[in-house]
Scaffold this motif. Structure first.
Motif, PDB file in Angstrom:
ATOM      1  N   PHE A 106     -54.225  50.184  32.112  1.00  0.00           N
ATOM      2  CA  PHE A 106     -53.161  49.421  31.456  1.00  0.00           C
ATOM      3  C   PHE A 106     -53.719  48.159  30.794  1.00  0.00           C
ATOM      4  N   ILE A 107     -54.774  47.588  31.358  1.00  0.00           N
ATOM      5  CA  ILE A 107     -55.439  46.427  30.779  1.00  0.00           C
ATOM      6  C   ILE A 107     -56.949  46.603  30.949  1.00  0.00           C
ATOM      7  N   PRO A 108     -57.751  46.023  30.059  1.00  0.00           N
ATOM      8  CA  PRO A 108     -59.206  46.111  30.229  1.00  0.00           C
ATOM      9  C   PRO A 108     -59.675  45.150  31.313  1.00  0.00           C
ATOM     10  N   ALA A 109     -60.856  45.406  31.850  1.00  0.00           N
ATOM     11  CA  ALA A 109     -61.403  44.560  32.913  1.00  0.00           C
ATOM     12  C   ALA A 109     -61.721  43.157  32.421  1.00  0.00           C
ATOM     13  N   THR A 110     -61.738  42.979  31.096  1.00  0.00           N
ATOM     14  CA  THR A 110     -62.027  41.648  30.549  1.00  0.00           C
ATOM     15  C   THR A 110     -60.860  40.691  30.736  1.00  0.00           C
ATOM     16  N   VAL A 111     -59.670  41.228  31.001  1.00  0.00           N
ATOM     17  CA  VAL A 111     -58.508  40.363  31.260  1.00  0.00           C
ATOM     18  C   VAL A 111     -58.686  39.702  32.623  1.00  0.00           C
ATOM     19  N   ASN A 112     -58.460  38.417  32.691  1.00  0.00           N
ATOM     20  CA  ASN A 112     -58.650  37.671  33.930  1.00  0.00           C
ATOM     21  C   ASN A 112     -57.500  37.939  34.894  1.00  0.00           C
ATOM     22  N   VAL A 113     -57.830  38.004  36.195  1.00  0.00           N
ATOM     23  CA  VAL A 113     -56.817  38.233  37.216  1.00  0.00           C
ATOM     24  C   VAL A 113     -55.758  37.135  37.197  1.00  0.00           C
ATOM     25  N   CYS A 114     -56.121  35.950  36.716  1.00  0.00           N
ATOM     26  CA  CYS A 114     -55.163  34.840  36.666  1.00  0.00           C
ATOM     27  C   CYS A 114     -53.965  35.162  35.781  1.00  0.00           C
ATOM     28  N   ALA A 115     -54.161  36.019  34.762  1.00  0.00           N
ATOM     29  CA  ALA A 115     -53.054  36.368  33.870  1.00  0.00           C
ATOM     30  C   ALA A 115     -51.954  37.090  34.639  1.00  0.00           C
ATOM     31  N   VAL A 116     -52.344  38.017  35.521  1.00  0.00           N
ATOM     32  CA  VAL A 116     -51.361  38.735  36.338  1.00  0.00           C
ATOM     33  C   VAL A 116     -50.758  37.803  37.384  1.00  0.00           C
ATOM     34  N   GLN A 117     -51.576  36.950  37.963  1.00  0.00           N
ATOM     35  CA  GLN A 117     -51.061  36.016  38.967  1.00  0.00           C
ATOM     36  C   GLN A 117     -50.027  35.072  38.373  1.00  0.00           C
ATOM     37  N   ARG A 118     -50.309  34.578  37.172  1.00  0.00           N
ATOM     38  CA  ARG A 118     -49.342  33.679  36.520  1.00  0.00           C
ATOM     39  C   ARG A 118     -48.051  34.412  36.197  1.00  0.00           C
ATOM     40  N   PHE A 119     -48.164  35.669  35.733  1.00  0.00           N
ATOM     41  CA  PHE A 119     -46.966  36.430  35.384  1.00  0.00           C
ATOM     42  C   PHE A 119     -46.100  36.680  36.617  1.00  0.00           C
ATOM     43  N   VAL A 120     -46.717  37.079  37.728  1.00  0.00           N
ATOM     44  CA  VAL A 120     -45.975  37.343  38.963  1.00  0.00           C
ATOM     45  C   VAL A 120     -45.278  36.079  39.452  1.00  0.00           C
ATOM     46  N   LYS A 121     -45.973  34.949  39.352  1.00  0.00           N
ATOM     47  CA  LYS A 121     -45.383  33.680  39.805  1.00  0.00           C
ATOM     48  C   LYS A 121     -44.254  33.234  38.880  1.00  0.00           C
ATOM     49  N   LYS A 122     -44.485  33.321  37.567  1.00  0.00           N
ATOM     50  CA  LYS A 122     -43.498  32.856  36.596  1.00  0.00           C
ATOM     51  C   LYS A 122     -42.203  33.640  36.678  1.00  0.00           C
ATOM     52  N   HIS A 123     -42.287  34.953  36.929  1.00  0.00           N
ATOM     53  CA  HIS A 123     -41.108  35.804  36.946  1.00  0.00           C
ATOM     54  C   HIS A 123     -40.578  36.040  38.365  1.00  0.00           C
ATOM     55  N   ASP A 124     -41.037  35.223  39.293  1.00  0.00           N
ATOM     56  CA  ASP A 124     -40.511  35.230  40.660  1.00  0.00           C
ATOM     57  C   ASP A 124     -40.580  36.628  41.287  1.00  0.00           C
ATOM     58  N   LEU A 125     -41.759  37.244  41.228  1.00  0.00           N
ATOM     59  CA  LEU A 125     -41.948  38.584  41.796  1.00  0.00           C
ATOM     60  C   LEU A 125     -42.724  38.540  43.108  1.00  0.00           C
ATOM     61  N   LYS A 126     -42.851  37.356  43.720  1.00  0.00           N
ATOM     62  CA  LYS A 126     -43.668  37.239  44.928  1.00  0.00           C
ATOM     63  C   LYS A 126     -42.915  37.667  46.180  1.00  0.00           C
ATOM     64  N   SER A 127     -41.583  37.669  46.120  1.00  0.00           N
ATOM     65  CA  SER A 127     -40.798  38.021  47.297  1.00  0.00           C
ATOM     66  C   SER A 127     -41.047  39.462  47.703  1.00  0.00           C
ATOM     67  N   ALA A 128     -41.373  39.670  48.956  1.00  0.00           N
ATOM     68  CA  ALA A 128     -41.630  41.032  49.450  1.00  0.00           C
ATOM     69  C   ALA A 128     -40.336  41.781  49.726  1.00  0.00           C
ATOM     70  N   ARG A 129     -39.245  41.046  49.922  1.00  0.00           N
ATOM     71  CA  ARG A 129     -37.979  41.710  50.262  1.00  0.00           C
ATOM     72  C   ARG A 129     -37.329  42.355  49.051  1.00  0.00           C
ATOM     73  N   ASN A 130     -37.201  41.604  47.972  1.00  0.00           N
ATOM     74  CA  ASN A 130     -36.536  42.145  46.795  1.00  0.00           C
ATOM     75  C   ASN A 130     -37.092  41.479  45.540  1.00  0.00           C
ATOM     76  N   PRO A 131     -38.217  41.972  45.030  1.00  0.00           N
ATOM     77  CA  PRO A 131     -38.864  41.313  43.898  1.00  0.00           C
ATOM     78  C   PRO A 131     -38.073  41.396  42.610  1.00  0.00           C
ATOM     79  N   GLY A 132     -37.171  42.351  42.506  1.00  0.00           N
ATOM     80  CA  GLY A 132     -36.423  42.515  41.261  1.00  0.00           C
ATOM     81  C   GLY A 132     -35.089  41.806  41.251  1.00  0.00           C
ATOM     82  N   MET A 133     -34.814  40.981  42.252  1.00  0.00           N
ATOM     83  CA  MET A 133     -33.505  40.337  42.357  1.00  0.00           C
ATOM     84  C   MET A 133     -33.284  39.379  41.194  1.00  0.00           C
ATOM     85  N   ARG A 134     -32.106  39.432  40.597  1.00  0.00           N
ATOM     86  CA  ARG A 134     -31.732  38.540  39.515  1.00  0.00           C
ATOM     87  C   ARG A 134     -30.516  37.730  39.953  1.00  0.00           C
ATOM     88  N   ASP A 135     -30.451  36.500  39.491  1.00  0.00           N
ATOM     89  CA  ASP A 135     -29.288  35.663  39.742  1.00  0.00           C
ATOM     90  C   ASP A 135     -28.238  35.994  38.687  1.00  0.00           C
TER      91      ASP A 135
END
Length: 421
Positions: free
Chosen positions: A122-151
């Motif tokens: 899906f992405i080349p190895a040249t993409v830094n892991v920080c890009a995925v980490q920032r995306f997960v944090k920004k979109h509030d996907l860190k919750s293990a219970r319900n990562p897709g929850m929307r307000d």
């Protein structure tokens, strides 16, 4: 490709600016004055379409209003891309996969998801892991219970035309002229009245078919303040952005994989299937025209039937606030707003290429960039728009051009130079 990308970025910036000034354009700002509105929305930085953050001054917002009133959506476009030279790190396919993996395996962390994206291509190895980490944090996907929850909150606009929702649904195959083909239903519903303002059946789910449905809806019912759609290719493209900007509509998109946010059109598709589609004898339908006629009958019945969600019929609610709808200036104006646009640099032989087809253009445009406007299903009407004038173009006929006399300056006869008789 570079010209198309430039146009897409410029359209996104123009739509962003239009969204900011839309309350002033439509006289819907809640503040005591326009100046108060400008001051309030510039108190905090705004996020641009490319993700960057910038704090504007009230004077800049006021200037956008003036530009739009004098020059329309074109005046809101930047002269150059604001993010020229940058690239998007995570493509849409990778974002979709992040949501899918996080929903299926909530306890996976960002690093594990990154490894999965690289392994599956899906992405080349040249993409830094920080890009995925920032995306997960920004979109509030860190919750293990319900990562897709929307307000979510139940919402409804207070008048007809404040917002339209649109989407496409797959319908069964039909057989026409011995060929069995899938049918797609494109439909638009008004958020306030639940009135079906537009709908059509097609053999292809593409951007131009949606443009046709939208144009018919605007011609019949006026210009919506906002249009709410998903991120499919039919709804997320520079042509639709330019069209919405030309008519003064703010184009809004849902989050990726968040179809539930368009609940009204999604619920309408469920009603369409349960009360109409499932009652049809599909084997008796032999053409798309026949099927479309049946859809129009369904829409008329739906619009005039009691709706429990609003306590009356959609038609009654539609008429109750219809006076607030903004009508197109004229049929000719609407036709021009819905033309597709491409930019091309004219070749030395006075030709340009559109979809790998060559077209002759007036010779005065050689080596210059031009904007071409056209209808995808009627390219014969295409023209160059330059300083308010229309310059027609036509498919290149090399055999005809071989016999056409060139209008060139007279050549110099060197044999007569130097006093020769």
């Amino acid at each position: 490709m570079e010209n198309s990308k430039d146009l897409s970025d410029a359209a996104a910036i123009a739509q962003f600016r239009l969204a900011v000034i839309a309350p002033v354009i439509h006289d819907l700002y809640p503040d005591v004055s326009k100046s108060a509105y400008y001051r309030r929305i510039t108190e905090k930085p705004l996020t641009l379409p490319d993700g960057s953050i910038f704090q504007y001054s009230p004077k800049t917002i006021s200037k956008w209003v003036s530009l739009y009133q004098n020059g329309g959506i074109d005046a809101l476009m930047p002269q150059e891309r604001s993010d020229k030279g940058s690239t998007r790190v995570l493509p849409d396919t990778a974002i979709e996969e992040i949501y899918r993996v996080k929903e299926a395996f909530p306890r996976l962390n960002a690093t594990q998801i990154y490894n999965h994206l690289v392994k599956e291509g899906f992405i080349p190895a040249t993409v830094n892991v920080c890009a995925v980490q920032r995306f997960v944090k920004k979109h509030d996907l860190k919750s293990a219970r319900n990562p897709g929850m929307r307000d979510r909150k139940a919402f409804e606009e207070d008048a007809f035309g404040k917002m339209w929702q649109a989407d496409t649904v797959y319908l069964p195959y039909i057989t026409e002229n011995g060929q069995r083909r899938r049918v797609y239903c494109i439909m638009i519903i008004d958020d306030h009245s639940r009135f079906l303002v537009g709908g059509g059946l097609f053999y292809n789910d593409n951007a131009y078919n949606f443009q046709k449905v939208l144009k018919q809806a605007v011609a019949a019912h006026g210009i919506p303040v906002k249009l709410y759609v998903d991120n499919g290719c039919s709804y997320s493209n520079e042509q639709l952005s330019l069209i919405c900007g030309s008519i003064g509509t703010v184009l809004l998109h849902t989050r990726v994989r968040d179809g539930a946010s368009k609940a009204k059109i999604e619920r309408q598709f469920r009603t369409l299937k349960e009360t109409w589609l499932y009652t049809l004898d599909m084997d008796s339908i032999h053409s798309l025209d026949q099927f479309n006629g049946m859809l129009k009958d369904y829409m008329r019945t739906y619009n005039t039937s009691f709706h429990s969600g609003i306590g009356c019929t959609p038609m009654e609610r539609y008429h109750a606030s219809l006076s607030k709808a903004s009508l197109p200036k004229s049929t000719a104006w609407l036709d021009e707003c819905f033309l597709n646009r491409v930019t091309r640099k004219v070749n030395k032989d006075s030709t340009v290429s559109i979809d790998k087809v060559s077209y002759d253009v007036p010779m005065q445009f050689i080596s210059t960039k031009v904007e071409i406007r056209f209808l995808p299903d009627d390219i014969s009407s295409a023209f160059i728009l330059y300083e308010g004038e229309h310059y027609p173009i036509r498919p290149t006929d090399k055999n005809e051009n071989c016999r056409t006399k060139r209008d060139n300056p007279p050549s110099i006869d060197y044999s007569r130079m130097g006093g020769a008789s």
